[in-house]
Motif scaffolding. Structure first.
Motif, PDB file in Angstrom:
ATOM      1  N   LYS A 195      11.801  -0.303   6.001  1.00 43.21           N
ATOM      2  CA  LYS A 195      11.083  -0.070   4.746  1.00 43.21           C
ATOM      3  C   LYS A 195       9.906  -1.035   4.622  1.00 43.21           C
ATOM      4  O   LYS A 195      10.001  -2.208   4.971  1.00 43.21           O
ATOM      5  N   THR A 196       8.806  -0.539   4.095  1.00 51.44           N
ATOM      6  CA  THR A 196       7.630  -1.369   3.825  1.00 51.44           C
ATOM      7  C   THR A 196       7.244  -1.221   2.356  1.00 51.44           C
ATOM      8  O   THR A 196       7.693  -0.305   1.658  1.00 51.44           O
ATOM      9  N   GLU A 208       0.635  -2.329   4.334  1.00 51.70           N
ATOM     10  CA  GLU A 208       2.062  -2.035   4.298  1.00 51.70           C
ATOM     11  C   GLU A 208       2.802  -3.193   4.954  1.00 51.70           C
ATOM     12  O   GLU A 208       2.623  -3.459   6.133  1.00 51.70           O
ATOM     13  N   VAL A 209       3.608  -3.897   4.172  1.00 53.54           N
ATOM     14  CA  VAL A 209       4.277  -5.114   4.643  1.00 53.54           C
ATOM     15  C   VAL A 209       5.788  -4.863   4.702  1.00 53.54           C
ATOM     16  O   VAL A 209       6.353  -4.273   3.778  1.00 53.54           O
ATOM     17  N   PRO A 210       6.449  -5.290   5.780  1.00 52.49           N
ATOM     18  CA  PRO A 210       7.902  -5.126   5.866  1.00 52.49           C
ATOM     19  C   PRO A 210       8.612  -5.660   4.625  1.00 52.49           C
ATOM     20  O   PRO A 210       8.339  -6.778   4.175  1.00 52.49           O
ATOM     21  N   ASN A 211       9.525  -4.844   4.080  1.00 50.66           N
ATOM     22  CA  ASN A 211      10.214  -5.147   2.820  1.00 50.66           C
ATOM     23  C   ASN A 211      11.726  -4.995   3.034  1.00 50.66           C
ATOM     24  O   ASN A 211      12.310  -3.960   2.740  1.00 50.66           O
ATOM     25  N   LEU A 229       9.396  -9.927   1.003  1.00 55.46           N
ATOM     26  CA  LEU A 229       8.601  -9.506   2.152  1.00 55.46           C
ATOM     27  C   LEU A 229       9.010 -10.326   3.372  1.00 55.46           C
ATOM     28  O   LEU A 229       9.505 -11.444   3.250  1.00 55.46           O
TER      29      LEU A 229
END
Length: 319
Positions: A195-196, A208-211, A229
């Motif tokens: 998920k990002t 879009e940052v890894p979440n 994040l």
């Protein structure tokens, strides 16, 4: 049968013994509380000292002197007026940067080091999205550093210099009172793998940052939630806004580096160690902004206050 007088004397002795013991307990508890508070303050002071040292390194965030966008084609760079890109601090002619597609070439006009080796001719520079990181172009005898970064599909030249005004005139950090009650126990709520979260930044682009998940905690009987994040640093990166923004803390939010959750999903969030983004110190950073999910209806009176550059004291006048 024990005489009543004997019982009375025995009761008095016991009562006196209990009373004598009670004052002895208070100093022990007081000493323990003082020791815990002293240890807490020592940890916070060590963290704050490390924070200042990191900001004011010769290549720290306060050394930023420029962010120059590189369009396709050739760009002559230096501090002289005849350059297409002018440096605030540095040699009159640093060299020529040429952008072709996603490749950046460089030909020096002065003495430089490229990735630790003398720059004696044309070279191709890595950008910051490369797994090995960006190439480091060092100039001015080690005082200057230039790297190529990618933001929002565009390339830019990020320039740092040990003689940056923002570094030389750094005036120190100020903090909210905070305290141990701002070390908050939280619960990690994992998201599905991969998920990002879209994170806007101060230059108007979105990444879009890894979440990997969110952290939930309670304060004053209410439950709060922050999306976390993952920037590959081995921590949970929290970008948050709160009721103090623009009212004592930096208007565009603050950051926290929280530890990864333990096996039971527990996370300790230390709001005393919330800190300002680089944009609080320089106009040339590209800071992420708090996502809507991370806007707390809470006044976090802990951690760094807004950085205010104070005027240097005037020298005393004679006479």
């Amino acid at each position: 049968m024990v005489p009543a007088r004997t019982l009375t004397l025995l009761a008095a002795v016991i009562a006196a013994g209990v009373a004598a013991c009670q004052p002895a307990q208070a100093p022990v508890a007081s000493r323990q509380a003082r020791a815990e508070e002293a240890a807490f303050q020592a940890r916070q002071q060590a963290w704050r000292a490390g924070r200042v040292a990191d900001l004011t390194r010769p290549d720290g965030w306060t050394s930023l002197t420029g962010l120059h966008w590189l369009d396709p084609g050739a760009h002559r760079v230096g501090s002289d007026t005849d350059n297409g890109i002018r440096l605030a601090v540095g040699p009159e002619h640093l060299g020529v940067f040429t952008v072709r597609g996603d490749k950046v070439g460089f030909v020096p006009d002065t003495v430089v080091m490229v990735d630790g080796e003398p720059g004696l001719g044309a070279s191709t520079l890595r950008i910051d999205t490369d797994p090995a990181g960006p190439s480091k172009l060092v100039f001015d005898g080690g005082k200057g550093l230039a790297t190529v970064i990618e933001r929002g599909g565009r390339l830019a030249l990020r320039v740092k210099h040990a003689d940056a005004e923002s570094r030389l005139q750094f005036t120190g950090l100020e903090y909210w009172p905070g305290g141990r009650d701002w070390q908050v126990a939280a619960r990690f709520v994992p998201h599905a793998a991969g998920k990002t979260l879209p994170i806007a930044n101060i230059i108007g682009t979105t990444d879009e940052v890894p979440n990997p998940g969110a952290v939930e905690f309670e304060r004053g009987g209410k439950t709060y939630r922050l999306e976390a994040l993952d920037q590959g640093e081995g921590t949970l990166f929290l970008v948050f806004a709160d009721r103090t923004n623009g009212r004592g803390s930096y208007g565009a939010g603050r950051f926290i580096d929280a530890p990864k959750p333990d096996a039971q999903g527990r996370v300790l969030i230390d709001f005393n160690q919330s800190y300002n983004p680089p944009c609080a110190f320089t106009a040339f950073a590209t800071c992420p902004l708090p996502p809507p999910e991370n806007r707390l209806d809470l006044a976090v009176e802990a951690g760094e206050r807004d950085y205010r550059k104070r005027a240097a004291p005037k020298p005393p006048t004679e006479g």
